[in-house]
Design an enzyme around this catalytic site. Structure first.
Site, PDB file in Angstrom:
ATOM      1  N   GLU A 128     -47.042  49.884  -8.204  1.00  0.00           N
ATOM      2  CA  GLU A 128     -45.574  49.854  -8.048  1.00  0.00           C
ATOM      3  C   GLU A 128     -44.911  48.822  -8.955  1.00  0.00           C
ATOM      4  OE1 GLU A 128     -44.250  49.761  -3.955  1.00  0.00           O
ATOM      5  OE2 GLU A 128     -42.294  48.955  -4.523  1.00  0.00           O
TER       6      GLU A 128
ATOM      7  N   LYS B 130     -43.542  46.418   5.223  1.00  0.00           N
ATOM      8  CA  LYS B 130     -44.176  47.064   4.061  1.00  0.00           C
ATOM      9  C   LYS B 130     -43.999  46.195   2.819  1.00  0.00           C
ATOM     10  CE  LYS B 130     -44.385  50.134   0.420  1.00  0.00           C
ATOM     11  NZ  LYS B 130     -43.904  49.979  -0.960  1.00  0.00           N
TER      12      LYS B 130
ATOM     13  N   ASP C 206     -61.145  45.087   2.133  1.00  0.00           N
ATOM     14  CA  ASP C 206     -60.856  46.295   2.910  1.00  0.00           C
ATOM     15  C   ASP C 206     -59.369  46.235   3.283  1.00  0.00           C
ATOM     16  OD1 ASP C 206     -60.485  48.231   4.816  1.00  0.00           O
ATOM     17  OD2 ASP C 206     -62.292  47.746   5.962  1.00  0.00           O
TER      18      ASP C 206
ATOM     19  N   HIS D 143     -35.951  47.518 -10.275  1.00  0.00           N
ATOM     20  CA  HIS D 143     -36.939  48.576 -10.139  1.00  0.00           C
ATOM     21  C   HIS D 143     -36.785  49.615 -11.250  1.00  0.00           C
ATOM     22  CE1 HIS D 143     -39.741  49.763  -7.026  1.00  0.00           C
ATOM     23  NE2 HIS D 143     -39.514  51.014  -7.378  1.00  0.00           N
TER      24      HIS D 143
HETATM   25  C1  MEV Z   1     -40.504  48.418  -1.629  1.00  0.00           C
HETATM   26  O1  MEV Z   1     -41.820  48.679  -1.997  1.00  0.00           O
HETATM   27  C2  MEV Z   1     -40.443  47.287  -0.621  1.00  0.00           C
HETATM   28  C3  MEV Z   1     -39.087  47.040  -0.007  1.00  0.00           C
HETATM   29  O2  MEV Z   1     -38.577  48.245   0.529  1.00  0.00           O
HETATM   30  C4  MEV Z   1     -39.252  46.017   1.083  1.00  0.00           C
HETATM   31  C5  MEV Z   1     -38.026  45.827   1.946  1.00  0.00           C
HETATM   32  O3  MEV Z   1     -37.230  46.757   2.075  1.00  0.00           O
HETATM   33  O4  MEV Z   1     -37.926  44.721   2.514  1.00  0.00           O
HETATM   34  C6  MEV Z   1     -38.079  46.568  -1.040  1.00  0.00           C
END
Ligand code: MEV
Length: 423
Positions: A83, A261, A277, A375
């Site tokens: 990513e 995430k 792992d 991004h």
């Molecule tokens: C993207 O990989 C991760 C984010 O969505 C985390 C978040 O929203 O805090 C930018």
């Protein structure tokens, strides 16, 4: 597909033969087969010893995040992932806290839980007492499995027993508490759980079914704290924005999954680079986030008396340096060398710091300009490359698409045609 996928004896064939079968079955070109065969730092036969049915390897970008000052020590942090923006975000955020001393981390020790499920016990609470009374014998038996671990100060340290209510009636769960030292420990813990099972059956009068490590590693927590000066993150409004973003995540599981995430972006990238792992880490992290019965943030964000941003993170971190892919994957070994960590708990702490950095970077971006700007720059380069741009054209086309707010394959194709035509 040209042929059915139930190829008899596929697993017994050498990788080359398997590759030939797949190549013919799905029509891979010679070039594609060569790419699969070129496994980079991991030799094909080493890969073939790691998992089953190997036909090649896949290479992830391997990057190094900078600026990490953890417990007054500098680290270059290897990260492997697909990513865009994650490595840049981690490096930037690590930079924002350097003026305040960087990250301060600690851990609860490399302790895992092995579970032994016992069914069909008539008197579960009585059986619980009988198992606990024989604790020393159980521990001796478990430790017989791994004398090396014991020699290094690790091994099974305690036995706990709980009685749980299930849809199939009450069950006993006997838990071995194992100090895994520098190993992630799944092999040691699973072997211990299996070896003591007959003893547990005898003591409880029941039947043992599952004998397996728990990935909810509540005894192997890592903790990290960092202060980010308000000016370093962009001022008072940004600090308040991060606090509101945190409040949103902690109150709403739909947001919180994405928030956590973001933390896992950093955690898994370092885990992948160092051969951990990472599925175990994911499972542990999300289960830990939900331990109160409500899915919550793994991090907390507050404002200090000076108006600076104070972040903390607490989560399970079951990582190891010996055994597993870390010990055999040549790139993972290099990653550990780049990091310079000497123990599994030190690695866990570095990963915790990266998770916290990743989180603040995402929240700061989300609470200010949004994440798409950063991004899109990198994404646009990928799209330009996919559309056939090479050399200087990649950056040129990417910049144009970002400027136009039109980062799309069809637009990239048009631009490749237009700009390639120009003298
Ligand atoms: C993207 O990989 C991760 C984010 O969505 C985390 C978040 O929203 O805090 C930018």
């Amino acid at each position: 597909m040209a042929r059915p996928s139930n190829v008899s004896g596929f697993y017994k064939l050498p990788p080359e033969e398997r590759l030939k079968i797949i190549k013919e079955a799905v029509g891979l070109s010679n070039e594609e087969a060569d790419l699969l065969r070129s496994t980079g730092g991991l030799k094909l036969d080493a890969a073939n010893r790691m998992i089953e049915n190997v036909i090649g390897g896949i290479t992830y970008p391997f990057a190094v995040a900078t600026n990490f000052l953890i417990n007054s020590r500098d680290y270059f942090v290897p990260m492997a992932l697909e990513e865009p923006s994650v490595v840049a975000a981690a490096s930037n955020a690590a930079g924002w806290t350097r003026g305040k001393g960087g990250f301060f981390t600690s851990n609860t020790g490399p302790v895992m839980i092995g579970q032994i499920q016992v069914v069909g016990v008539r008197d579960p609470f009585g059986a619980k007492m009988d198992i606990l009374a024989a604790k020393d014998r159980v521990l001796d038996r478990a430790n017989g499995v791994d004398p090396v671990l014991v020699k290094f100060g690790g091994g099974a340290k305690d036995v706990e027993v709980k009685v749980i209510d299930t849809v199939r009636g009450p069950m006993i769960v006997c838990e071995l508490i194992v100090d895994c030292r520098d190993a992630m420990g799944a092999n040691a813990v699973n072997s211990m759980a299996e070896i003591v099972a007959p003893m547990i059956e005898e003591l409880s009068g029941g039947k043992v079914l599952l004998r397996i490590i728990s990935n909810l590693a509540t005894r192997r927590l890592v903790r990290a704290k960092a202060v980010f000066a308000k000016d370093a993150v962009g001022g008072e409004d940004v600090v308040d924005g991060v606090l509101d973003a945190f409040a949103f995540a902690d109150a709403d599981p739909y947001r919180c999954a994405t928030h956590n995430k973001g933390i896992m972006n950093g955690v898994v990238a370092v885990a992948l680079a160092t051969g951990q792992d990472h599925r175990a880490l994911e499972a542990g992290a999300h289960a830990y986030a939900a331990r109160s019965g409500r899915y919550r943030s793994l991090s907390t964000w507050e404002k200090s008396g000076d108006g600076d941003l104070v972040g903390t993170l607490e989560m399970p971190m079951a990582v190891g340096l010996i055994g597993g892919a870390t010990a055999v994957h040549p790139i993972a070994k290099i990653a550990v060398k780049i990091l310079g960590v000497k123990t599994a708990v030190e690695l866990a702490e570095v990963i915790g710091a990266v998770g916290l950095a990743q989180n603040v970077a995402a929240l700061r971006a989300l609470a200010s300009e949004g994440i798409q700007k950063g991004h899109m720059k990198l994404h646009a380069r990928n799209v330009a490359t996919m559309a056939g741009a090479t050399g200087d054209l990649v950056d040129k086309i990417a910049a144009k698409m970002v400027e136009e707010h039109m980062v799309r394959f069809d637009r990239a194709k048009q631009l490749v045609e237009e700009l390639s035509r120009k003298p």
